[in-house]
Design an enzyme around this catalytic site. Sequence first.
Site, short mmCIF file in Angstrom:
data_model
loop_
_atom_site.label_atom_id
_atom_site.label_comp_id
_atom_site.label_asym_id
_atom_site.label_seq_id
_atom_site.Cartn_x
_atom_site.Cartn_y
_atom_site.Cartn_z
N TYR A 127 1.14 -1.11 0.34
CA TYR A 127 -0.25 0.53 -0.27
C TYR A 127 0.91 1.13 0.13
O TYR A 127 0.66 2.00 -0.38
CB TYR A 127 -0.89 0.10 1.32
N LYS B 207 3.00 -15.50 2.79
CA LYS B 207 2.81 -15.98 1.36
C LYS B 207 4.74 -16.70 0.79
O LYS B 207 5.12 -16.31 0.14
CB LYS B 207 2.56 -15.28 0.38
N ASP C 125 -3.37 -18.26 0.85
CA ASP C 125 -4.23 -18.80 0.01
C ASP C 125 -5.11 -19.76 0.90
O ASP C 125 -6.04 -20.28 0.90
CB ASP C 125 -3.78 -19.95 -1.02
N ASP D 68 -6.22 -6.84 4.68
CA ASP D 68 -7.42 -6.27 4.67
C ASP D 68 -8.68 -7.42 3.58
O ASP D 68 -9.46 -7.03 3.76
CB ASP D 68 -6.62 -4.91 3.14
N ASP E 281 -12.43 -9.09 5.75
CA ASP E 281 -13.60 -8.66 4.95
C ASP E 281 -14.72 -10.50 4.63
O ASP E 281 -15.04 -10.48 4.88
CB ASP E 281 -13.30 -7.98 2.95
C1 IPM Z 1 -10.07 -1.02 4.26
C2 IPM Z 1 -10.45 -0.72 3.20
C3 IPM Z 1 -9.57 0.19 2.72
C4 IPM Z 1 -7.87 -0.48 2.82
C5 IPM Z 1 -9.68 0.94 1.63
C6 IPM Z 1 -10.80 1.88 1.49
C7 IPM Z 1 -8.14 1.82 0.61
O1 IPM Z 1 -10.05 -1.63 2.12
O2 IPM Z 1 -9.69 -0.23 5.06
O3 IPM Z 1 -10.77 -2.06 4.56
O4 IPM Z 1 -7.87 -1.53 1.59
O5 IPM Z 1 -7.17 -0.24 3.70
MG MG Z 2 -10.72 -3.24 3.30
#
Ligand code: IPM
Ligand code: MG
Length: 364
Positions: free
Chosen positions: A142, A189, A221, A245, A249
């Site tokens: 990032y 990884k 993975d 990240d 999710d």
């Molecule tokens: C998160 C989001 C952010 C990230 C994006 C919006 C830049 O997905 O906070 O998880 O990737 O960190």
């Molecule tokens: Mg995210």
Amino acid sequence: MEKTIALIPGDGIGPDVVAEAVKVLDAVAKKYGHKWNYRDVIAGGAAIDKFGKPLPQEQLDICLSSDATLLGAVGGPKWDNVAPEIRPEKALLGLRGGMKVFANLRPAVMWPQLKDACPLKDEIVGNGLDILVVRELTGGIYFGERGTSADGKTAWDTEKYSWEEIERIVRLGFQFAQKRQKHLTVVDKANILNSSRLWRKVAEEVHKEYSDVTLDFLYIDNASMQLVRNPRQFDVIATSNMFGDILTDEASQITGSIGMLASASLGDGTGPGLYEPIHGTAPDIAGKDLANPLATILSAAMLLRYSFKLETEAKAIEDAVNAVLNAGWRTGDIAGSKLAEVKAQGKLVGTKKMGELVVEELNK
Ligand code: IPM
Ligand code: MG
């Protein structure tokens, strides 16, 4: 206690959910005799519209000079075509980097009341899930060197980590594990990436100081597969910025709804922390009183816990959320397969009502 809290409503549903978290913070202040001074910060798409850039220095400065920052969400299709350097997401990276909040705590907890919204089978989730992901937040791909060739036909981003950057994350992972189930999994990884091999080396070295914690490693993975196959094997996960990240999710879905997951981003303790729900701006439901404010309300609880050391107050918010869920109140996203039933019982509520219900619980 008197403290200054910077508020970044941001875009989409951000303002909707932050407004409810503020109501809850005010109720806590009143009940426990504190005073919060709020300072508004404009960042993300809202700042692009107003200032032509996603995070003007003076807006970041407000956060830096406050005791903590609460953020809703930033971004949205409206800004899809702006130049990459000024995308709304840059505000997030600017805040994280600027505030030096290198560790992102993302607890993935399944509330037993919401088991229904969890897509996994009962025998997989058992009595619930409680995983803490410690995601590195100010390094890796990032923030690494990036570029695009002159002809626009080649582009690159770099995953680069120093020993120090890794050490402070895995150390935190060990420390949290010590207070929990004493199990830390480092996700990487390492079969491919040099940087991941360094993560392993550092983790093994730091492990010597935390020998009561079991340390293991999983490739990203495999970890994403294990998270749906047998999520109860996890206690604390420490991982890089991008893997964290993605995994969080996924973790949010197995707990039921991304609308429930809070997060805290912390630095070395000398500066303010940044608190935000892990969900995005959901522009399709913005301003419609439909968003679930609980992730932001729970982020406010983390703010009280980690930045102000107000454990009782933090717990009071979490207990209030628990009581509201126990009483059957649901926003659409957490009604799950019981949507019709919840509706029939008159327990389907919007953003504002959900916030008010938590406040009512707190006031009891
Ligand atoms: C998160 C989001 C952010 C990230 C994006 C919006 C830049 O997905 O906070 O998880 O990737 O960190
Ligand atoms: Mg995210």
